[in-house]
Motif scaffolding. Structure first.
Motif, short mmCIF file in Angstrom:
data_model
loop_
_atom_site.label_atom_id
_atom_site.label_comp_id
_atom_site.label_asym_id
_atom_site.label_seq_id
_atom_site.Cartn_x
_atom_site.Cartn_y
_atom_site.Cartn_z
N VAL A 188 -3.12 -3.14 8.47
CA VAL A 188 -2.87 -2.29 7.29
C VAL A 188 -2.41 -3.21 6.16
N PHE A 189 -3.09 -3.15 5.03
CA PHE A 189 -2.69 -3.99 3.90
C PHE A 189 -1.96 -3.13 2.87
N MET A 190 -0.76 -3.57 2.50
CA MET A 190 0.04 -2.81 1.53
C MET A 190 0.20 -3.58 0.23
N LYS A 191 0.21 -2.81 -0.86
CA LYS A 191 0.45 -3.42 -2.16
C LYS A 191 1.21 -2.42 -3.03
N GLU A 192 2.33 -2.88 -3.56
CA GLU A 192 3.14 -2.09 -4.49
C GLU A 192 3.41 -0.66 -3.98
N GLY A 193 3.76 -0.57 -2.72
CA GLY A 193 4.15 0.73 -2.15
C GLY A 193 3.00 1.62 -1.74
N HIS A 194 1.78 1.10 -1.78
CA HIS A 194 0.61 1.89 -1.36
C HIS A 194 -0.10 1.19 -0.21
N LYS A 195 -0.77 1.99 0.64
CA LYS A 195 -1.70 1.38 1.60
C LYS A 195 -3.01 1.19 0.85
N VAL A 196 -3.46 -0.06 0.78
CA VAL A 196 -4.65 -0.37 -0.01
C VAL A 196 -5.90 -0.46 0.87
N TRP A 197 -5.68 -0.93 2.11
CA TRP A 197 -6.84 -1.15 2.98
C TRP A 197 -6.38 -1.10 4.43
N GLU A 198 -7.27 -0.68 5.34
CA GLU A 198 -6.99 -0.86 6.76
C GLU A 198 -8.28 -1.13 7.52
N GLY A 199 -8.15 -1.86 8.61
CA GLY A 199 -9.32 -2.23 9.41
C GLY A 199 -8.88 -3.08 10.58
N THR A 200 -9.84 -3.84 11.14
CA THR A 200 -9.48 -4.73 12.26
C THR A 200 -9.45 -6.17 11.78
N ASN A 201 -9.01 -7.06 12.67
CA ASN A 201 -8.97 -8.49 12.29
C ASN A 201 -10.37 -9.03 12.04
N SER B 107 5.35 -10.28 -0.45
CA SER B 107 6.78 -9.95 -0.50
C SER B 107 6.98 -8.90 -1.59
N GLY B 108 7.76 -7.88 -1.30
CA GLY B 108 8.01 -6.83 -2.28
C GLY B 108 6.97 -5.72 -2.26
N SER B 109 6.05 -5.79 -1.31
CA SER B 109 5.00 -4.75 -1.27
C SER B 109 5.51 -3.48 -0.57
N GLY B 110 6.67 -3.57 0.07
CA GLY B 110 7.25 -2.38 0.73
C GLY B 110 7.11 -2.38 2.24
N LYS B 111 6.66 -3.50 2.82
CA LYS B 111 6.43 -3.56 4.27
C LYS B 111 7.71 -3.30 5.07
N THR B 112 8.77 -4.02 4.71
CA THR B 112 10.01 -3.92 5.50
C THR B 112 10.63 -2.54 5.36
N VAL B 113 10.62 -2.00 4.12
CA VAL B 113 11.17 -0.66 3.92
C VAL B 113 10.34 0.35 4.72
N PHE B 114 9.02 0.17 4.74
CA PHE B 114 8.14 1.06 5.50
C PHE B 114 8.49 1.00 6.99
N LEU B 115 8.66 -0.23 7.50
CA LEU B 115 8.98 -0.41 8.92
C LEU B 115 10.32 0.26 9.25
#
Lengths: 251, 252
Positions: B209-222, B36-44
């Protein structure tokens, strides 16, 4: 506080520019309009009937109380004064203030709930002009139906006044009718009442819609918006009443 | 395909998105995860166009969202379906009327075609027999399904879901996840799901896509997420006791 007031006026004006746009689909607009006339207009008939009849009675009793001590004043003058009070002020203004309470809180709470439950966001995401889609039918419904309610209120108020005068032995029914007809200028009096009614209807619809549409937060804020809608509408009606009275009667 | 390029978004002094670059692929369920607060909703919401980015650009296919005319933006919205966290169903309309609403508003279909389309999407999300019920009369899981049905009624190219599982029991949550993945694959939509739910990530995360503090930190598959060596991802994924046990089992 002054800055907030002017910001609010600006936001209200901007919202109205979004509201008064051509509906995307007329069919849906007419459907919503009929629903709003039912909800905001027809459902208000009961309270308008009760209020008008008793208001007419009270005005007659108050007027009789003031004038009946003087034997030189004919009793039908009581009815004439009652007619003037009801036509010029009580029906258009007092009934509009009551409608601001009933209809205004309904409009604000329904729009506020739609805002906090993301229903308005859903409309926006779909590409619907949510302001026009939701608010325009409410305003138009009131512009169309409030004059009908006020005309009804005028007749009921006069009837209530005549009945109260007759039942309490203050003014016989026939003399009330005579007093109501005395020096009555239908176009001038009715025109004045209807002009005020239309302006008040716009205020009730638009101000309460603004309060509800711009809610941020949750259930508590919806409640606050509902209260604000009533307070703002009433204040705006009182201010507009003063301006219109000055403008119409003195010109 | 949707591409987010260098998205920056601030609210006053609060810098929420600090240059996010992500490509979202068609025919795949693209999941955005993070605390929560990582910026996901604002990004969406920025991708959706509900917020204007302060910097960067959003690309829908070959078109840049910020450069589109008002009219084009409006028509683009008709290519987008959205499933809100709380469903956002219209209370005053029945289930069928909710699903039919976008068709009434935008399509040139005949009444018969609209009826057929509503029936098709209701059957597709397994809502048979619920057409006359109102949102207040149905369960949370059914409300989500109605929301999905409404979102896909216009046969959109893009589907956005904001925490579609919140408030649902685990079994219903999996049903909703699978439904989103099925329709994504079936209709070839670009689907973006905003979620906290690790079960969803493992169940349907074609692209995570993993987000943290307004940055994309990691991406990959499940499949890759459990084996990620990124410290932030590990910290997020293996927070619960269950997933710690999963990690131990995987290492054995």
């Amino acid at each position: 506080m002054i800055t907030n007031f002017f910001e609010g006026i600006g936001a209200y004006a901007l919202l109205m520019t979004k509201v008064f746009r051509r509906p995307d689909r007329w069919k849906l607009f007419y459907r919503a309009l009929v629903k709003e006339i039912q909800l905001l207009g027809l459902d208000s008939i009961g309270i308008v009937v009760i209020l008008s009849v008793f208001m007419g009675g009270v005005v007659t009793i108050q007027t009789a109380f003031q004038l009946s001590d003087d034997p030189l004043i004919p009793t039908y003058y009581i009815a004439m004064a009652t007619r003037e009070s009801i036509t010029l002020e009580f029906s258009p203004t007092v009934v509009s203030l009551i409608l601001a309470g009933k209809v205004g809180s309904n409009v604000a709470s329904s729009l506020g709930t739609m805002r906090v439950s993301e229903q308005i966001d859903a409309l926006e995401v779909m590409g619907v002009n949510s302001a026009s889609f939701l608010i325009l039918p409410k305003i138009v419904a009131q512009l169309l139906f409030n004059p009908i309610l006020i005309i009804m209120s005028l007749f009921l108020g006069l009837w209530g006044g005549a009945m109260a005068g007759d039942l309490l032995g203050l003014v016989p029914f026939e003399e009330s009718v005579m007093g109501y007809r005395l020096e009555f200028i239908p176009f001038e009096n009715a025109f004045y009442a209807l002009i005020k009614t239309v302006v008040f209807a716009f205020i009730i619809g638009s101000v309460s819609a603004y309060s509800g549409y711009t809610v941020k937060g949750g259930a508590v804020e919806v409640g606050v918006a509902s209260t604000n809608a009533v307070v703002r509408s009433c204040l705006a009606i009182i201010l507009a009443n003063y301006l219109l009275t000055d403008l119409i009667l003195t010109s | 395909m949707i591409q987010a390029k260098g998205i920056i978004k601030s609210f006053g002094e609060n810098h929420v998105l600090k240059g996010v670059d992500v490509d979202f692929y068609p025919g795949k369920t693209n999941l955005i995860i993070g605390r929560s607060g990582s910026g996901k909703t604002v990004f969406l919401k920025t991708i959706l166009g509900l917020f204007e980015p302060d910097g960067g650009s959003i690309h829908y296919g070959d078109e840049v969202l910020g450069e589109m005319s008002k009219q084009r933006r409006k028509t683009l919205r008709q290519e987008i379906g959205m499933v809100f966290q709380g469903g956002a169903l219209f209370d005053s309309m029945s289930v069928a009327e909710n699903i039919r609403f976008p068709l009434e508003m935008f399509s040139a279909m005949t009444e018969h075609e609209k009826d057929a389309r509503v029936k098709f999407v209701m059957d597709r999300v397994r809502l048979e027999g619920a057409d006359q019920l109102f949102p207040s009369e149905i369960s949370g899981g059914m409300q989500k399904r109605v929301s999905i049905a409404r979102a896909i009624s216009m046969n959109p190219n893009y589907l956005f879901c904001d925490e579609p599982n919140s408030g649902l029991d685990p079994e219903t949550a999996i049903v909703i996840d699978q439904l989103i993945q099925e329709i994504t694959h079936e209709f070839g939509m670009t689907t973006i799901v905003n979620t906290h739910d690790m079960n969803s990530v493992l169940e349907i995360g074609d692209h995570v896509v993993f987000m943290k503090e307004g940055h994309k930190v990691w991406e990959g598959t499940n499949d890759e997420v459990l084996g990620s060596t990124n410290a932030d991802v590990e910290d997020y994924v293996f927070k619960s006791k269950l997933f710690k046990q999963v990690r131990t089992a995987l290492r054995k």
